[in-house]
Enzyme design. Structure first.
Site, PDB file in Angstrom:
ATOM      1  CG  ASP A 100      -2.238   0.604   1.030  1.00  0.00           C
ATOM      2  OD1 ASP A 100      -2.282   1.706   0.460  1.00  0.00           O
ATOM      3  OD2 ASP A 100      -3.240  -0.010   1.443  1.00  0.00           O
ATOM      4  CG  ASP A 201      -4.307   5.885   0.969  1.00  0.00           C
ATOM      5  OD1 ASP A 201      -5.244   5.103   1.176  1.00  0.00           O
ATOM      6  OD2 ASP A 201      -4.139   6.942   1.617  1.00  0.00           O
ATOM      7  CD  GLU A 263      -8.797   4.958  -1.439  1.00  0.00           C
ATOM      8  OE1 GLU A 263      -9.773   4.878  -0.686  1.00  0.00           O
ATOM      9  OE2 GLU A 263      -7.736   5.500  -1.094  1.00  0.00           O
ATOM     10  CG  HIS A 328      -9.037  -0.872   4.320  1.00  0.00           C
ATOM     11  ND1 HIS A 328      -8.869  -0.906   2.949  1.00  0.00           N
ATOM     12  CD2 HIS A 328      -8.514   0.292   4.717  1.00  0.00           C
ATOM     13  CE1 HIS A 328      -8.281   0.190   2.557  1.00  0.00           C
ATOM     14  NE2 HIS A 328      -8.039   0.950   3.605  1.00  0.00           N
ATOM     15  CG  ASP A 329     -11.255   2.665   3.600  1.00  0.00           C
ATOM     16  OD1 ASP A 329     -10.753   2.667   4.733  1.00  0.00           O
ATOM     17  OD2 ASP A 329     -10.616   2.959   2.568  1.00  0.00           O
TER      18      ASP A 329
END
Ligand code: GLC
Ligand code: CA
Length: 539
Positions: A100, A201, A263, A328-329
């Site tokens: 990440d 990210d 993302e 995970h969000d």
């Protein structure tokens, strides 16, 4: 003509939230050795790569999304040596490692920020976004995604710095060439260590409006949180971001077989924006996430197929799609599907969809078991978003609860109390139980992944919609050269009558008892929530 297919186009990718995967050293928190210990499990399921949420050194204000040293592994997760071992052990099993990359902001503890904050004329003074007060106040009206103003006062400099998330996450100044170079060097560091790529990210946040203009207000925000009541036209999605995508691609192309997936954050589906980050499919990111399905609230065949069709239309011909049901969000897919007693059947239909449509599937750890969102009491909250907005927003802890491995203490995750509570029902929903049951959701995923990997039509074939979902079932075919597969998915609790239009079929896979004999052209009944995958026989 066959072309060279790349591993990430053929692959199925597993997302691991490392704090919650497996704790090897018994401190209640998952770690790198824990991932190594579970590589056989990952391989057995058939995954080709794992994307691991951040493991770099971090004071963990946002659980690793606030990095204080890009080149080291946080001691909580292990050592650099253990990570290199993970890469080696994974590669031995033909599993790639995706890190990440969190470079919109660093931690406020990063030495670069400490230096930058120390004075107005230090060498890194311009590496973050610093501003004088305007009329004794914040330089503009920007708000932070995690609450409050996006500007924090700094006494030493007598200036504000920008933080789009927590105040412990100062935003970099991507207009500064030295900063850019430093970050690119940190990226190279990991590429040189054999890392196979990055998930980037909030990559659409990098550059901000040069003049830092006020965002206009909007009454059409996706949520009542103040941040969503601004139209974010000046603090994200600046067209100059795309130049950085090109530079990142150039860097990655200096190495073999690396992959960048972005993302592109928007609080509402915005596939057009996501698509812009892959450029013509060759010059920017390899892939970008479209969160349209994650944001869908209604269980219906069209909630799945419409966004995917749109996604295909928006991507240029050379670009490759990818798909996600969970991360995970956002609340876990299993908890979003609803349907009461039929909920597990829905999870199967959704999994079959994810693993048979055209594009790379990403599966969030535990999704293969059908893990639900956990129930987190206020006193157990960890996520800063939950702490801030509870009970309006429960935060992101519910989708980050420990992986459920077995019937043993703490579901086999750790012998110590886990950092987040276990989901209710873990005694009957865990890897051990599901591995022993041939009909479990886990084995369903495993069989589907293996069928996919044996079929060029499913991995790389063209896609043709045969039934559009208006009747709450889907039919589509996937074709590569002489191989043709028909996927039938009934999203409904009622039987559907359909017509098989080709002469002969052979059943490959299904949720219900499938015909052993060859099937023929003609009417067919698709039972409630039935998944049926057929190979179309050419004559
Ligand atoms: C991304 C991450 C999220 C994180 C945020 C700030 O949206 O997925 O978990 O909190 O960026 O880095
Ligand atoms: Ca641990």
């Amino acid at each position: 003509m066959d072309r060279d297919w790349l591993w990430w186009q053929h692959g199925v990718i597993y997302q691991i939230y490392p704090r919650s995967f497996y704790d090897s050293n018994q401190d209640g928190i998952g770690d790198i050795q824990g991932i190594i210990d579970k590589l056989d499990y990952i391989q057995d399921l058939g995954f080709d790569a794992i994307w691991i949420s951040p493991i770099n050194s971090s004071p963990m204000h946002d659980f690793g999304y606030d990095i204080s040293d890009y080149r080291s592994i946080d001691p909580l997760f292990g050592t650099n040596k253990e990570f290199y071992d993970l890469v080696k052990q994974a590669h031995k099993r033909k599993i790639r490692i995706i890190m990440d990359l969190v470079v919109n902001h660093s931690s406020h503890q990063h030495p670069w920020f400490l230096e930058s904050a120390s004075s107005r004329d230090n060498p890194k003074a311009d590496w973050y976004i610093w501003q004088d007060p305007r009329n004794g106040r914040e330089p503009n009206n920007w708000l932070a995604a995690f609450g409050g103003k996006a500007w924090q006062w700094n006494a030493a400099r007598q200036q504000y710095y920008l933080h789009t998330h927590l105040m412990e996450q100062p935003d970099f100044n991507w207009r500064n060439p030295e900063l850019r170079k430093a970050i690119f060097n940190d990226i190279k560091f990991w590429l040189d260590k054999g890392v196979d790529g990055f998930r980037l990210d909030v990559i659409n946040f990098l550059l901000k409006d040069r003049e830092l203009r006020n965002n206009p207000f909007t009454f059409r925000g996706p949520s009542p949180r103040p941040y969503d009541l601004q139209a974010h036209i000046y603090d994200r999605n600046q067209p100059e971001n795309l130049e950085i995508m090109t530079e990142l691609r150039r860097l990655s192309d200096q190495y073999r077989d690396r992959m960048l997936v972005g993302e592109v954050y928007a609080p509402r589906p915005d596939p057009q924006l996501s698509a812009s980050y892959v450029g013509d499919g060759r010059n920017m990111l390899h892939m970008a996430f479209d969160f349209s399905i994650i944001y869908q609230k209604k269980w219906h065949a069209r909630s799945f197929i419409n966004p995917v069709q749109r996604w295909y239309e928006l991507l240029p011909p050379q670009a490759w799609p990818c798909h996600v049901l969970s991360n995970h969000d956002q609340p876990r897919s299993r908890s979003r599907f609803g349907g009461g007693k039929e909920n597990e059947k829905r999870a199967r239909v959704a999994a079959a969809f994810l693993l048979t449509i055209r594009g790379t599937p990403f599966i969030y750890y535990g999704e293969e078991l059908g893990m639900y969102n956990g129930k987190i009491a206020r006193s157990q909250l960890q996520d800063p978003v939950g702490k801030k907005y509870w009970p309006l927003h429960p935060g992101r802890d519910p989708e980050r609860t420990p992986m459920l491995w077995s019937n043993q203490k703490n579901a086999g995750f750790s012998s110590q109390e886990p950092w987040l509570p276990l989901n209710e029902g873990w005694q009957s929903q865990n890897v051990e139980v599901q591995q022993a049951d041939p009909d479990s959701l886990l084995n369903f995923h495993k069989r589907l992944i293996h069928i996919r990997k044996k079929s060029k039509a499913l991995m790389q074939g063209d896609w043709k919609l045969e039934a559009d979902g208006s009747q709450n079932y889907l039919a589509y075919s996937r074709t590569w050269q002489k191989e043709s597969v028909l996927v039938l998915l009934n999203f409904d609790s009622k039987t559907k009558r359909i017509q098989l239009t080709h002469k002969r079929y052979r059943a490959l896979f299904g949720t219900h008892v499938i015909p052993a004999q060859e099937m023929r052209q003609g009417p067919w009944q698709l039972r409630p929530y039935e998944v049926l995958i057929l190979s179309i026989k050419s004559d």
